[in-house]
Design a protein around this motif. Structure first.
Motif, PDB file in Angstrom:
ATOM      1  N   GLY A 275       0.824  -1.202   0.000  1.00 35.29           N
ATOM      2  CA  GLY A 275       0.000   0.000   0.000  1.00 35.29           C
ATOM      3  C   GLY A 275       0.857   1.251   0.000  1.00 35.29           C
ATOM      4  O   GLY A 275       1.793   1.368   0.798  1.00 35.29           O
ATOM      5  N   ASP A 278       0.988   3.161   3.327  1.00 42.16           N
ATOM      6  CA  ASP A 278       1.318   2.321   4.477  1.00 42.16           C
ATOM      7  C   ASP A 278       1.926   3.183   5.580  1.00 42.16           C
ATOM      8  O   ASP A 278       2.949   3.845   5.380  1.00 42.16           O
ATOM      9  N   VAL A 305      -0.474  -0.059  -4.342  1.00 34.98           N
ATOM     10  CA  VAL A 305      -1.896   0.232  -4.158  1.00 34.98           C
ATOM     11  C   VAL A 305      -2.052   1.640  -3.583  1.00 34.98           C
ATOM     12  O   VAL A 305      -1.782   1.883  -2.410  1.00 34.98           O
ATOM     13  N   ALA A 308      -3.794   2.879   0.083  1.00 35.08           N
ATOM     14  CA  ALA A 308      -3.933   1.732   0.993  1.00 35.08           C
ATOM     15  C   ALA A 308      -2.942   1.799   2.139  1.00 35.08           C
ATOM     16  O   ALA A 308      -1.758   2.094   1.939  1.00 35.08           O
ATOM     17  N   ASP A 309      -3.419   1.496   3.339  1.00 35.21           N
ATOM     18  CA  ASP A 309      -2.569   1.444   4.532  1.00 35.21           C
ATOM     19  C   ASP A 309      -1.955   0.057   4.665  1.00 35.21           C
ATOM     20  O   ASP A 309      -2.021  -0.760   3.742  1.00 35.21           O
ATOM     21  N   PHE A 312      -4.246  -2.666   3.832  1.00 35.22           N
ATOM     22  CA  PHE A 312      -4.887  -2.468   2.537  1.00 35.22           C
ATOM     23  C   PHE A 312      -6.296  -1.897   2.622  1.00 35.22           C
ATOM     24  O   PHE A 312      -7.007  -1.854   1.623  1.00 35.22           O
ATOM     25  N   SER A 313      -6.690  -1.437   3.787  1.00 41.74           N
ATOM     26  CA  SER A 313      -7.893  -0.623   3.886  1.00 41.74           C
ATOM     27  C   SER A 313      -7.496   0.812   3.532  1.00 41.74           C
ATOM     28  O   SER A 313      -6.310   1.159   3.542  1.00 41.74           O
ATOM     29  N   PRO A 314      -8.473   1.673   3.209  1.00 39.60           N
ATOM     30  CA  PRO A 314      -8.111   3.064   2.905  1.00 39.60           C
ATOM     31  C   PRO A 314      -7.417   3.727   4.090  1.00 39.60           C
ATOM     32  O   PRO A 314      -7.884   3.646   5.225  1.00 39.60           O
ATOM     33  N   SER A 320     -10.754   5.714  -0.651  1.00 40.98           N
ATOM     34  CA  SER A 320     -10.717   4.445  -1.383  1.00 40.98           C
ATOM     35  C   SER A 320      -9.280   4.121  -1.762  1.00 40.98           C
ATOM     36  O   SER A 320      -8.361   4.906  -1.494  1.00 40.98           O
ATOM     37  N   THR A 321      -9.097   2.969  -2.365  1.00 41.97           N
ATOM     38  CA  THR A 321      -7.783   2.546  -2.852  1.00 41.97           C
ATOM     39  C   THR A 321      -7.837   2.384  -4.368  1.00 41.97           C
ATOM     40  O   THR A 321      -8.904   2.229  -4.954  1.00 41.97           O
TER      41      THR A 321
END
Length: 342
Positions: A275, A278, A305, A308-309, A312-314, A320-321
């Protein structure tokens, strides 16, 4: 907590296995060989959302695996280090099958090989496709007596043990892979790239191996970069704890523990997913890894991505991602299946 992306990858692989089985029955074609990717936990000092287990299938129509629990792969002093080996049912009568090593996450300081048991139904489905799944225990850094690179020695010796005893478990030593996220991703990369280093157990010192592929999900790759920037505070504090000092205090250990320093033209096929927002492991770590692999001519795929954190969530500030979960899962699953079949 279980890592969001590894949870969904496993779920998709299970779905893919069932789809293959259905298509095979309808078309009277043999099933293709499938290779799994394992699950792992998120670093204990990273707060990330956990998907509900109710979204997973609650049963599997496949035979139960043959489980070899707490197999001692080496002993250090009085401490026995163990692995759980999930083998296909009636494995002794099967053709040789591949194996995938699961190295759990947890910032090198948390997690356990038993994390994988939360996905027992999926293990059963993968074993039904003649794939062994191996969960590895390794010594955790404790800020007192155990520091990096100790976990690396353990993970590589675990692979060597399986290779040495492959006949007992009916495992094909030419079809081995590794998977991990975060710290587990780092350890998977070390197992894949540094196989000729980090020998500790005398009885395994003459064992050689080569992994066929590796999946790295947001793992640290170069531990010698400058982490003192305020935006990297979490990563800096973790490295300070697992090494017992800063980079200057143990520069050689930092270099030796960095997967990027072991890449050569013979390194295995690699999938990297990270992400770009991250907040724990900078995504630039994966960029460095990918560029080094390409420079050496290694077959590598990198999925960055946007938004994404670490899970992998926003990320904070992102709604959003850039990549949907479905896209990531399709790519990861196809990578594993293709790498195993080659």
């Amino acid at each position: 907590m279980k890592h969001f992306i590894s949870f969904l990858i496993f779920a998709l692989i299970l779905f893919t296995v069932f789809c293959f089985a259905s298509c095979s029955k309808d078309n009277e074609q043999p099933l293709p060989t499938a290779t799994p990717s394992p699950v792992e936990s998120t670093p204990t000092n990273t707060q990330t959302p956990t998907p509900s287990p109710t979204s997973m299938p609650t049963h599997s129509p496949t035979p139960a695996p043959t489980v070899k629990r707490n197999v001692t792969y080496k002993t250090i002093g009085t401490e026995k280090l163990r692995a759980d080996i999930y083998l296909p049912a009636q494995y002794e009568d099967s053709p040789k099958f591949g194996a995938l090593f699961f190295f759990h996450g947890g910032g090198w300081m948390g997690g356990d090989k038993s994390d994988i048991t939360d996905y027992y139904d999926i293990i059963r489905a993968l074993n039904a496709q003649n794939i062994a799944v191996i969960g590895v225990q390794y010594r955790l850094c404790d800020t007192r007596t155990v520091f990096l690179p100790t976990p690396i020695y353990d993970c590589l010796d675990a692979v060597r043990y399986i290779v040495k005893n492959a006949e007992e478990y009916n495992i094909d030593t030419d079809n081995l892979g590794a998977f991990g996220t975060s710290a587990g991703g780092h350890l998977s990369l070390m197992a894949a790239f540094a196989q000729d280093h980090f020998h500790e157990a005398p009885e395994l010192s003459d064992v050689t191996y080569k992994l066929k592929y590796v999946v790295d999900i947001c793992g640290p790759t170069d531990l010698c970069v400058d982490y003192t920037d305020d935006s990297l505070r979490r990563a800096y504090e973790t490295l300070l704890a697992v090494f017992g000092t800063d980079r200057e205090g143990k520069l050689e250990e930092h270099k030796a523990s960095s997967p990027i320093n072991y890449i050569d033209s013979n390194s295995p096929k690699t999938l990297i997913i990270h992400g770009k927002a991250d907040s724990y492991v900078p995504y630039t770590q994966s960029e460095l890894l990918y560029n080094a692999l390409i420079e050496k001519g290694v077959d590598a795929t990198y999925i960055a991505v946007d938004g994404a954190d670490h899970d992998f969530s926003p990320a904070v500030g992102h709604e959003s991602t850039s990549h949907s979960v479905e896209e990531l899962l399709t790519t990861a699953t196809q990578f594993i299946l293709t790498a195993s079949a080659q």
